[in-house]
Scaffold this motif. Structure first.
Motif, PDB file in Angstrom:
ATOM      1  N   THR A  10       0.810  -1.220   0.000  1.00  0.00           N
ATOM      2  CA  THR A  10       0.000   0.000   0.000  1.00  0.00           C
ATOM      3  C   THR A  10       0.847   1.276   0.000  1.00  0.00           C
ATOM      4  OG1 THR A  10      -0.126  -0.015   2.427  1.00  0.00           O
ATOM      5  CG2 THR A  10      -1.862  -1.177   1.228  1.00  0.00           C
TER       6      THR A  10
ATOM      7  N   VAL B 190       3.000   4.308  -1.219  1.00  0.00           N
ATOM      8  CA  VAL B 190       2.963   5.096  -2.453  1.00  0.00           C
ATOM      9  C   VAL B 190       4.271   5.839  -2.677  1.00  0.00           C
ATOM     10  CG1 VAL B 190       1.805   6.985  -3.660  1.00  0.00           C
ATOM     11  CG2 VAL B 190       0.453   5.356  -2.305  1.00  0.00           C
ATOM     12  N   THR B 191       4.797   6.497  -1.635  1.00  0.00           N
ATOM     13  CA  THR B 191       5.994   7.320  -1.818  1.00  0.00           C
ATOM     14  C   THR B 191       7.229   6.455  -2.048  1.00  0.00           C
ATOM     15  OG1 THR B 191       6.491   7.376   0.551  1.00  0.00           O
ATOM     16  CG2 THR B 191       5.024   9.087  -0.297  1.00  0.00           C
TER      17      THR B 191
END
Length: 214
Positions: A163, A165-166
């Motif tokens: 999960t 994102v960065t």
């Protein structure tokens, strides 16, 4: 020898020694003498405990019944030391002790009260002697538990990675996963080495594997 010890224990009044074990202290209660004291949970404290028990008037070690709860690593050294010196030691399940306390109406909970409860429980239930666990097996269990914890941590990090994102977070998680993989591999190697060093454990493992693969 066991029969001799048992006959000696039944031929005289038994003093039940409840020991509440924690990391720093051992709280002791002698029943029915009604005496309580505390020693440190270390080598010096154990020496003092044995001196106190040996100082009881005309009370051989065979007439003492020590009862303590299973408290993970904190009780093991105490149990092993007392057992090696000829004391009769019973290690009881904490749940069993709590149920006994409830049945007896012990609602408060302090270290000293817990020690008294264990001594009374010894007199009422007369739990069997509990030989110390083999040290090699104990060490192996610690390694296996560490591997299980590391594997659980790896699963949690892998789920977080899905999960993330960065780019920074993904990089950090990747680094931590790699470190965990190395840690788990080292644990696996040490577990294998420990099993290989103990022929009896290797024999049992081979039997288990042969059953599972059938």
């Amino acid at each position: 020898m066991q029969g001799k010890v048992s006959s000696e224990r039944t031929a005289m009044a038994t003093v039940y020694v409840g020991i509440d074990v924690c990391k720093e202290w051992l709280d002791i209660h002698l029943h029915p003498l009604g005496r309580s004291f505390r020693v440190t949970n270390d080598t010096a404290g154990l020496r003092r405990l044995k001196r106190e028990l040996d100082a009881l008037d005309q009370m051989p070690r065979s007439a003492l019944h020590i009862v303590m709860e299973a408290t993970g690593k904190w009780h093991r050294a105490v149990q092993r030391s007392l057992h090696a010196d000829g004391f009769y030691v019973s290690v009881v399940d904490p749940l069993r002790a709590r149920l006994f306390a409830k049945a007896c109406g012990f609602l408060a909970k302090t270290d000293r009260l817990d020690a008294r409860l264990l001594a009374i429980m010894g007199e009422a239930l007369k739990p069997a002697q509990t030989p110390p666990q083999d040290q090699a097996l104990e060490a192996l269990q610690e390694l296996v538990n560490a591997r299980s914890a590391a594997n659980g941590e790896r699963t949690a990090l892998s789920n977080r990675m899905k999960t993330a994102v960065t780019a920074f977070l993904r990089k950090e998680l990747t680094r931590r996963l790699a470190a965990l993989d190395t840690h788990i591999a080292r644990l696996d190697a040490e577990i294998e080495r420990s099993i290989g060093a103990e022929p009896e454990m290797r024999r049992r493992l081979d039997i288990l594997i042969s059953i599972l693969v059938k």
